[in-house]
Design a protein around this motif. Structure first.
Motif, PDB file in Angstrom:
ATOM      1  N   MET A  87       0.849  -1.182   0.000  1.00 33.86           N
ATOM      2  CA  MET A  87       0.000   0.000   0.000  1.00 33.86           C
ATOM      3  C   MET A  87       0.888   1.236   0.000  1.00 33.86           C
ATOM      4  O   MET A  87       1.797   1.361   0.818  1.00 33.86           O
ATOM      5  CB  MET A  87      -0.905   0.019   1.232  1.00 33.86           C
ATOM      6  N   ILE A  88       0.646   2.149  -0.942  1.00 27.62           N
ATOM      7  CA  ILE A  88       1.459   3.350  -1.089  1.00 27.62           C
ATOM      8  C   ILE A  88       0.570   4.566  -0.880  1.00 27.62           C
ATOM      9  O   ILE A  88      -0.429   4.741  -1.572  1.00 27.62           O
ATOM     10  CB  ILE A  88       2.114   3.405  -2.487  1.00 27.62           C
ATOM     11  N   ASP A  89       0.939   5.397   0.078  1.00 26.75           N
ATOM     12  CA  ASP A  89       0.183   6.614   0.383  1.00 26.75           C
ATOM     13  C   ASP A  89       0.968   7.799  -0.160  1.00 26.75           C
ATOM     14  O   ASP A  89       2.015   8.162   0.359  1.00 26.75           O
ATOM     15  CB  ASP A  89      -0.005   6.740   1.907  1.00 26.75           C
ATOM     16  N   GLY A  90       0.490   8.383  -1.248  1.00 24.34           N
ATOM     17  CA  GLY A  90       1.196   9.494  -1.879  1.00 24.34           C
ATOM     18  C   GLY A  90       0.245  10.601  -2.275  1.00 24.34           C
ATOM     19  O   GLY A  90      -0.932  10.617  -1.893  1.00 24.34           O
ATOM     20  N   LEU A  91       0.765  11.552  -3.065  1.00 25.37           N
ATOM     21  CA  LEU A  91      -0.055  12.691  -3.471  1.00 25.37           C
ATOM     22  C   LEU A  91      -1.254  12.255  -4.304  1.00 25.37           C
ATOM     23  O   LEU A  91      -2.294  12.922  -4.307  1.00 25.37           O
ATOM     24  CB  LEU A  91       0.800  13.684  -4.276  1.00 25.37           C
ATOM     25  N   GLU A  92      -1.123  11.154  -5.023  1.00 25.37           N
ATOM     26  CA  GLU A  92      -2.223  10.669  -5.859  1.00 25.37           C
ATOM     27  C   GLU A  92      -3.277   9.945  -5.039  1.00 25.37           C
ATOM     28  O   GLU A  92      -4.325   9.566  -5.573  1.00 25.37           O
ATOM     29  CB  GLU A  92      -1.680   9.716  -6.928  1.00 25.37           C
ATOM     30  N   GLY A  93      -3.044   9.728  -3.757  1.00 28.64           N
ATOM     31  CA  GLY A  93      -3.951   8.948  -2.923  1.00 28.64           C
ATOM     32  C   GLY A  93      -3.379   7.565  -2.686  1.00 28.64           C
ATOM     33  O   GLY A  93      -2.223   7.278  -2.995  1.00 28.64           O
ATOM     34  N   LEU A  94      -4.197   6.689  -2.123  1.00 29.09           N
ATOM     35  CA  LEU A  94      -3.757   5.334  -1.840  1.00 29.09           C
ATOM     36  C   LEU A  94      -3.712   4.518  -3.131  1.00 29.09           C
ATOM     37  O   LEU A  94      -4.677   4.480  -3.887  1.00 29.09           O
ATOM     38  CB  LEU A  94      -4.710   4.659  -0.852  1.00 29.09           C
ATOM     39  N   THR A  95      -2.574   3.883  -3.367  1.00 34.40           N
ATOM     40  CA  THR A  95      -2.441   2.964  -4.490  1.00 34.40           C
ATOM     41  C   THR A  95      -1.833   1.663  -3.973  1.00 34.40           C
ATOM     42  O   THR A  95      -1.280   1.604  -2.865  1.00 34.40           O
ATOM     43  CB  THR A  95      -1.544   3.547  -5.596  1.00 34.40           C
ATOM     44  N   TYR A  96      -1.940   0.617  -4.798  1.00 35.19           N
ATOM     45  CA  TYR A  96      -1.447  -0.699  -4.395  1.00 35.19           C
ATOM     46  C   TYR A  96      -0.542  -1.254  -5.489  1.00 35.19           C
ATOM     47  O   TYR A  96      -0.843  -1.137  -6.673  1.00 35.19           O
ATOM     48  CB  TYR A  96      -2.613  -1.658  -4.131  1.00 35.19           C
ATOM     49  N   GLU A  97       0.572  -1.845  -5.063  1.00 31.76           N
ATOM     50  CA  GLU A  97       1.556  -2.384  -5.993  1.00 31.76           C
ATOM     51  C   GLU A  97       1.678  -3.888  -5.777  1.00 31.76           C
ATOM     52  O   GLU A  97       1.919  -4.350  -4.660  1.00 31.76           O
ATOM     53  CB  GLU A  97       2.904  -1.708  -5.776  1.00 31.76           C
ATOM     54  N   ARG A  98       1.513  -4.659  -6.870  1.00 32.60           N
ATOM     55  CA  ARG A  98       1.568  -6.119  -6.771  1.00 32.60           C
ATOM     56  C   ARG A  98       2.943  -6.686  -7.092  1.00 32.60           C
ATOM     57  O   ARG A  98       3.165  -7.889  -6.958  1.00 32.60           O
ATOM     58  CB  ARG A  98       0.528  -6.753  -7.702  1.00 32.60           C
ATOM     59  N   PHE A  99       3.885  -5.852  -7.562  1.00 39.58           N
ATOM     60  CA  PHE A  99       5.229  -6.329  -7.883  1.00 39.58           C
ATOM     61  C   PHE A  99       6.246  -5.500  -7.110  1.00 39.58           C
ATOM     62  O   PHE A  99       6.276  -4.280  -7.217  1.00 39.58           O
ATOM     63  CB  PHE A  99       5.499  -6.224  -9.379  1.00 39.58           C
ATOM     64  N   MET A 100       7.048  -6.176  -6.307  1.00 36.32           N
ATOM     65  CA  MET A 100       8.082  -5.511  -5.515  1.00 36.32           C
ATOM     66  C   MET A 100       9.428  -6.155  -5.812  1.00 36.32           C
ATOM     67  O   MET A 100       9.517  -7.374  -5.993  1.00 36.32           O
ATOM     68  CB  MET A 100       7.769  -5.628  -4.018  1.00 36.32           C
ATOM     69  N   LEU A 101      10.479  -5.337  -5.850  1.00 34.56           N
ATOM     70  CA  LEU A 101      11.846  -5.849  -6.001  1.00 34.56           C
ATOM     71  C   LEU A 101      12.734  -5.116  -5.007  1.00 34.56           C
ATOM     72  O   LEU A 101      12.830  -3.886  -5.036  1.00 34.56           O
ATOM     73  CB  LEU A 101      12.360  -5.654  -7.427  1.00 34.56           C
ATOM     74  N   HIS A 102      13.346  -5.867  -4.121  1.00 28.12           N
ATOM     75  CA  HIS A 102      14.174  -5.280  -3.071  1.00 28.12           C
ATOM     76  C   HIS A 102      15.616  -5.753  -3.220  1.00 28.12           C
ATOM     77  O   HIS A 102      15.882  -6.952  -3.371  1.00 28.12           O
ATOM     78  CB  HIS A 102      13.626  -5.672  -1.689  1.00 28.12           C
ATOM     79  N   TYR A 103      16.525  -4.787  -3.186  1.00 31.67           N
ATOM     80  CA  TYR A 103      17.957  -5.013  -3.441  1.00 31.67           C
ATOM     81  C   TYR A 103      18.730  -4.742  -2.154  1.00 31.67           C
ATOM     82  O   TYR A 103      18.490  -3.728  -1.477  1.00 31.67           O
ATOM     83  CB  TYR A 103      18.382  -4.059  -4.558  1.00 31.67           C
ATOM     84  N   ASN A 104      19.637  -5.647  -1.808  1.00 30.31           N
ATOM     85  CA  ASN A 104      20.464  -5.485  -0.611  1.00 30.31           C
ATOM     86  C   ASN A 104      21.940  -5.612  -0.984  1.00 30.31           C
ATOM     87  O   ASN A 104      22.307  -6.493  -1.779  1.00 30.31           O
ATOM     88  CB  ASN A 104      20.110  -6.538   0.445  1.00 30.31           C
ATOM     89  N   PHE A 105      22.750  -4.757  -0.379  1.00 27.92           N
ATOM     90  CA  PHE A 105      24.180  -4.734  -0.694  1.00 27.92           C
ATOM     91  C   PHE A 105      24.968  -4.791   0.623  1.00 27.92           C
ATOM     92  O   PHE A 105      25.392  -3.772   1.153  1.00 27.92           O
ATOM     93  CB  PHE A 105      24.512  -3.456  -1.466  1.00 27.92           C
TER      94      PHE A 105
END
Length: 772
Positions: A367-385
């Motif tokens: 769930m992303i709370d931004g200027l456009e309002g609440l949106t939802y993202e079904r694809f996430m990619l997380h990078y660790n170094f």
């Protein structure tokens, strides 16, 4: 009171205005930028002196979105802007990358750039406007900034380039490109993009279109600076160290040249450190002060760069002996983590990414709370170094700005080859842990992440590979390098990353350390990158040629079913009672949307089937003559109520429990007992009559009805025209004399009714349809 300076221009169908002198007047430079009804304030402050011992340029950029700019109150407990969101972090990097190379070498004063969004109209994107405002603020501040730059966003639809499309729609409704470019008047400085498999020529055309569109903005910033710029700062010349540089080169030049001919990164690092220690030891004597020692360290790095760059330009000799367009050896493996839904280990030279893919249900969406309002993202990619990836001791914990940026770059590369949500109704998370690094770990993440998704059974359209390109530029001489090492990145002039499928480019990112590159150089880099990507795709296919057709045994299964919208309330129940019961009883997760699409998920197929049957029972209509499984939910004196088809109840009368006489229902059934019933009748009001006696309770097969049919009721005959009959010896059929009163008096004859209205007036209360 205010000495306000303003410039305006028509740009992309809207008015762009840059203003200074009215707000944030104590900053070294402050510009209020307005485009449409989006307003961004950028303020620049610079330290007047350098901290003792500092040998790097401490430029810090902060971009912040105010929720009030869109007329929103932040979500969460605190109801105020907190730490930087992912978008704010990425936009801060977007501003930093093109302006950092435009400060002179040796300038180490700390500079703070703060861009804040104060109004957002939902159409004009604030990130590009913040880049323009930052450039303008730096230009008028007096700091030694060799700008200005301009920036714009470019879309591509139906073969036409579009200036400054809305970011959220750039890749929808036929759009194929979301490109952000920053450039000076003469050269491109930075490129950031996400694309739907564009060709190299289409991408190159988009960059050229962007550069042409940026030039009027650069001119407007120069016009503002001519009105409002502060006096420029004086910068100390670096030319006075030529003798020291020659002495250091004579001391360690051969050692450095030998080190950069060593293939092993660790051995090369040991040899370079030994050469650097020799310089430090020489300048540690009392005849040199602290400033001389610091200058010697800087010059050593400069000599290293000169030796590497010279060897590449003159002889085409790279650090590890490869040709300019040669990719390091690749080894790819899949299925390396037994419990992950999908996994891969991608190794290219001394860069390695261990990637895993996890499949989840809708409730796992971000769930992303931004200027456009609440949106939802079904694809996430997380990078660790982690620091061990480069053999160092260092910080380990929350992702840095760099980690966030690298992860987003790989996300853009893979996002547009994913199947639609209808085709593959899963939430997807790719995790990339860099276990070794010697250049281009973000592109290793693209390759490894793609393989791990294919291993998990994600039906991607085509595999994606990525490659990092470098550049050595001296005057008009240049060399483009494929698959750069870490040292080639540090000592070179460009970091140009390209990812895509065999059909085209899905993302392109370019950062440079010089004052821009030409279209010729970019074209050469794209051509060379295509050959490298094709080679890498071939190596990836040796590990896994296509996405697996079966999901991992540990991954949740999702079954989709469509019901009529009118049945949604029946499945949910009052206050969610029914759907909670389904989840609690079956163990499966159930999601339902407003269109009646239901997704049932579980790693256990039997749980999915149980929930599916339950829901089907709720939404399906009972069928007379059909046999169902049911459960006794209530016992009454005359029978038992049985719940069948999930949400329907019917009555099994005591006479329908067995063929023989049953005295009490509890002699046959108990509450909670599983039974098999046949639907005998559904009356017009929807009430269902069930039978147990005609169904084999063990097998569920229908039995022959052996009970003799009931005798028809005898005809009662004609009971007379007046069923009331005589009353008290009188004739009830007439309305004549009513007989004597109980006290012996005469009641008299019954009054005859007439058609006059009753007291109180008005018509009869009998409804009209009964009067006939």
């Amino acid at each position: 009171m205010f000495d306000t300076k303003t410039v305006s221009l028509e740009w992309g169908g809207k008015t762009l205005t840059l203003e200074t002198g009215r707000i944030a007047r104590q900053a070294d430079g402050a510009v209020l930028a307005t485009y449409g009804e989006t307003v961004v304030l950028c303020a620049v402050t610079a330290a007047k002196s350098v901290k003792e011992g500092q040998d790097f340029f401490p430029l810090t950029v902060h971009y912040q979105e105010k929720f009030s700019s869109a007329g929103r109150i932040p979500g969460g407990f605190f109801k105020r802007e907190r730490g930087a969101t992912e978008k704010e972090t990425l936009t801060s990097r977007l501003i930093d990358r093109p302006v950092r190379p435009l400060f002179p070498e040796g300038f180490y004063n700390e500079i703070n750039v703060i861009a804040q969004v104060f109004s957002y109209d939902g159409e004009c994107e604030p990130d590009v406007l913040a880049m323009i405002a930052a450039s303008a603020a730096l230009t008028i501040s007096g700091v030694p900034f060799m700008g200005p730059i301009g920036a714009c966003r470019v879309g591509f639809k139906d073969g036409e380039y579009i200036l400054n499309p809305k970011q959220t729609t750039a890749l929808t409704d036929g759009g194929r490109l979301d490109l952000v470019v920053a450039a000076t008047h003469d050269a491109v400085m930075m490129v950031e993009s996400e694309a739907k498999e564009l060709t190299e020529q289409e991408m190159l055309g988009a960059v050229a279109f962007a550069h042409d569109s940026i030039r009027p903005v650069v001119k407007a910033i120069i016009d503002l600076a001519e009105q409002a710029a502060k006096d420029p700062w004086e910068v100390a010349s670096q030319d006075g160290n030529a003798d020291m540089k020659s002495a250091i080169k004579a001391m360690i030049g051969d050692d450095i040249a030998a080190a950069y001919k060593t293939t092993s990164k660790s051995d090369r690092s040991d040899m370079l450190n030994a050469a650097r220690d020799k310089v430090k030891a020489h300048y540690a004597s009392d005849e040199f002060d602290g400033q001389a020692r610091m200058t010697a360290i800087k010059l050593t790095k400069k000599i290293e760069a000169d030796i590497v760059r010279g060897a590449i330009l003159k002889d085409g000799t790279r650090i590890d002996g490869r040709k300019l367009d040669q990719v390091r050896p690749i080894e790819a493996m899949v299925g390396v983590l037994p419990r992950a839904h999908g996994s891969s280990l991608f190794t290219r030279g001394e860069t390695q990414a261990l990637c895993s893919t996890t499949l989840g249900t809708k409730e796992s969406e971000q769930m992303i709370d931004g200027l456009e309002g609440l949106t939802y993202e079904r694809f996430m990619l997380h990078y660790n170094f982690p620091p061990y990836s480069v053999g160092e001791v260092g910080r380990f914990g929350a992702p840095s700005r760099r980690d966030t940026g690298h992860g987003k770059l790989a996300w853009r590369a893979l996002h547009n080859v994913l199947p639609s949500h209808d085709e593959f109704p899963y939430t997807i998370r790719v995790l990339s842990d860099i276990t070794e690094s010697n250049g281009s770990s973000s592109m290793a993440t693209v390759c490894g992440g793609c393989l791990s998704m294919m291993d998990a059974g994600v039906p991607i359209e085509r595999p994606v590979s990525g490659i990092a390109m470098g550049l050595i530029l001296e005057g008009e001489d240049f060399a483009v390098l494929s698959d750069i090492l870490g040292d080639e990145d540090h000592l070179g002039d460009m970091d140009f990353k390209v990812a895509g499928t065999e059909a085209g480019i899905t993302t392109m990112q370019m950062d440079i350390k010089v004052a821009g590159i030409t279209q010729e150089i970019m074209g050469k880099a794209l051509e060379q990158a295509k050959a490298g990507r094709t080679h890498i795709l071939g190596e990836m296919q040796k590990a896994l040629g296509a996405a697996r057709t079966e999901l991992s045994a540990h991954a949740p299964r999702i079954e989709t079913m469509q019901i009529d919208k009118s049945k949604i309330r029946d499945v949910i129940g009052t206050g969610g009672k029914v759907i909670r019961e389904i989840v609690a009883e079956t163990g499966a997760k159930v999601d339902i949307d407003d269109e009646g699409i239901i997704k049932i998920s579980s790693s256990d197929l039997s749980q999915i089937e149980a929930a599916r049957k339950w829901i089907a029972g709720i939404v399906e209509e009972a069928e007379v003559g059909k046999i169902y499984n049911g459960k006794v939910v209530n016992i009454v004196d005359f029978g038992a109520f049985v719940n069948f088809m999930g949400g329907k109840d019917g009555l099994v009368h005591v006479s329908e429990m067995r063929n023989e006489r049953v005295e009490k229902p509890t002699d046959v059934v108990s509450e909670g007992q599983e039974v098999k019933v046949k639907v005998l009748e559904i009356d017009p009001r929807g009430k269902v009559r069930l039978s147990m006696r005609v169904v084999d309770q063990e097998t569920g097969e229908e039995l022959e009805d052996t009970r003799p049919p009931r005798e028809p009721r005898p005809d009662r005959g004609d009971r007379g025209g007046d069923r009331r009959g005589p009353r008290g010896g009188g004739d009830r059929g007439g309305r004549g004399d009513r007989g004597p009163r109980r006290d012996g008096g005469d009641r008299g004859p019954r009054r005859e009714r007439d058609d006059r209205p009753r007291e109180g007036g008005g018509e009869s209360h009998i409804p009209d349809f009964l009067k006939d």
